[in-house]
Scaffold this motif. Sequence first.
Motif, PDB file in Angstrom:
ATOM      1  N   VAL A   1       0.939  -1.180   0.026  1.00 36.39           N
ATOM      2  CA  VAL A   1       0.136  -0.233   0.171  1.00 36.39           C
ATOM      3  C   VAL A   1       0.903   1.164  -0.120  1.00 36.39           C
ATOM      4  O   VAL A   1       0.701   2.163  -0.960  1.00 36.39           O
ATOM      5  CB  VAL A   1      -0.880   0.095   1.265  1.00 36.39           C
TER       6      VAL A   1
ATOM      7  N   VAL B   1       1.421   4.377  -2.934  1.00 33.98           N
ATOM      8  CA  VAL B   1       1.225   5.687  -2.808  1.00 33.98           C
ATOM      9  C   VAL B   1       2.509   6.355  -3.063  1.00 33.98           C
ATOM     10  O   VAL B   1       2.516   7.643  -3.741  1.00 33.98           O
ATOM     11  CB  VAL B   1       1.167   6.135  -1.209  1.00 33.98           C
TER      12      VAL B   1
ATOM     13  N   GLU C   1      -2.749   6.689  -5.903  1.00 30.92           N
ATOM     14  CA  GLU C   1      -3.353   6.646  -4.799  1.00 30.92           C
ATOM     15  C   GLU C   1      -4.768   5.939  -4.812  1.00 30.92           C
ATOM     16  O   GLU C   1      -5.241   5.406  -3.845  1.00 30.92           O
ATOM     17  CB  GLU C   1      -3.772   8.168  -4.764  1.00 30.92           C
ATOM     18  N   GLU C   2      -5.330   5.789  -5.826  1.00 35.97           N
ATOM     19  CA  GLU C   2      -6.625   4.868  -5.839  1.00 35.97           C
ATOM     20  C   GLU C   2      -6.395   3.659  -5.822  1.00 35.97           C
ATOM     21  O   GLU C   2      -7.211   2.892  -4.890  1.00 35.97           O
ATOM     22  CB  GLU C   2      -7.401   5.244  -7.225  1.00 35.97           C
TER      23      GLU C   2
ATOM     24  N   ARG D   1      -5.555   3.407  -1.857  1.00 34.02           N
ATOM     25  CA  ARG D   1      -6.681   3.562  -1.044  1.00 34.02           C
ATOM     26  C   ARG D   1      -7.511   2.102  -0.897  1.00 34.02           C
ATOM     27  O   ARG D   1      -8.372   1.729   0.145  1.00 34.02           O
ATOM     28  CB  ARG D   1      -7.732   4.538  -1.387  1.00 34.02           C
ATOM     29  N   SER D   2      -7.700   1.613  -2.199  1.00 30.20           N
ATOM     30  CA  SER D   2      -8.674   0.415  -2.368  1.00 30.20           C
ATOM     31  C   SER D   2      -8.002  -0.704  -1.612  1.00 30.20           C
ATOM     32  O   SER D   2      -8.737  -1.471  -0.567  1.00 30.20           O
ATOM     33  CB  SER D   2      -8.672  -0.083  -3.866  1.00 30.20           C
TER      34      SER D   2
ATOM     35  N   CYS E   1      -5.691  -0.521   0.799  1.00 28.09           N
ATOM     36  CA  CYS E   1      -5.723  -0.249   2.274  1.00 28.09           C
ATOM     37  C   CYS E   1      -7.055  -0.646   2.779  1.00 28.09           C
ATOM     38  O   CYS E   1      -7.079  -1.006   3.968  1.00 28.09           O
ATOM     39  CB  CYS E   1      -5.512   1.325   2.522  1.00 28.09           C
ATOM     40  N   ALA E   2      -8.059  -0.238   2.091  1.00 28.06           N
ATOM     41  CA  ALA E   2      -9.397  -0.791   2.779  1.00 28.06           C
ATOM     42  C   ALA E   2      -9.625  -2.218   2.926  1.00 28.06           C
ATOM     43  O   ALA E   2     -10.060  -2.612   4.080  1.00 28.06           O
ATOM     44  CB  ALA E   2     -10.651  -0.254   1.918  1.00 28.06           C
TER      45      ALA E   2
ATOM     46  N   GLN F   1      -0.890   6.229   5.996  1.00 27.17           N
ATOM     47  CA  GLN F   1      -1.862   7.334   6.500  1.00 27.17           C
ATOM     48  C   GLN F   1      -2.429   8.163   5.352  1.00 27.17           C
ATOM     49  O   GLN F   1      -3.447   8.504   5.144  1.00 27.17           O
ATOM     50  CB  GLN F   1      -1.021   8.352   7.325  1.00 27.17           C
ATOM     51  N   LYS F   2      -1.428   8.101   4.200  1.00 28.74           N
ATOM     52  CA  LYS F   2      -1.955   9.031   3.043  1.00 28.74           C
ATOM     53  C   LYS F   2      -2.880   8.083   2.342  1.00 28.74           C
ATOM     54  O   LYS F   2      -3.512   8.738   1.385  1.00 28.74           O
ATOM     55  CB  LYS F   2      -0.691   9.175   2.024  1.00 28.74           C
ATOM     56  N   ALA F   3      -2.788   6.648   2.470  1.00 29.44           N
ATOM     57  CA  ALA F   3      -3.778   5.934   1.728  1.00 29.44           C
ATOM     58  C   ALA F   3      -5.019   5.698   2.661  1.00 29.44           C
ATOM     59  O   ALA F   3      -6.088   5.215   2.182  1.00 29.44           O
ATOM     60  CB  ALA F   3      -3.162   4.521   1.774  1.00 29.44           C
ATOM     61  N   GLY F   4      -5.234   6.263   3.642  1.00 24.41           N
ATOM     62  CA  GLY F   4      -6.270   6.181   4.545  1.00 24.41           C
ATOM     63  C   GLY F   4      -6.258   5.650   5.761  1.00 24.41           C
ATOM     64  O   GLY F   4      -7.300   5.334   6.444  1.00 24.41           O
TER      65      GLY F   4
END
Length: 129
Positions: free
Chosen positions: A76, A80, A85-86, A89-90, A92-93, A122-125
């Motif tokens: 992840v 980043v 990023e998309e 984030r995916s 990371c979820a 953190q940047k990934a959420g």
Amino acid sequence: ALGRAFVYSGRAAEGVERVLPSMRLSPRDIQLPQFMEVVTTGYYTLKNYEAVLEWSTKVHNASATATYHRVAAIRVAALVALGQEEDARSECAALKANYPYIIPAIQDFKIACQPDLISGLQKAGLEGF
């Protein structure tokens, strides 16, 4: 063991150099996914993020029974760093859903690049560090 020590202590290039030949000499070793985890971590420390994506995929494919949450977290953060990023984030979820205790696991993961890893997560959420 020495390769892992090198990678985790910040001497990643030396660590990767020691682990890769071991993997070639013992391609069916039961600990091969663990060696791959060390290589993935080493490449992240070296900021070779394309190699991180390659090796994190190899770790995932090599182990049908074990999951490697730290490798997933490193992947992840590498996404980043590569500006994806998309995708970050995916993934990371999925990481949060599959490993509810990922934050303490990363906090306990004492590697030289830990601050960069946390920043990427953190940047990934991933919040809560």
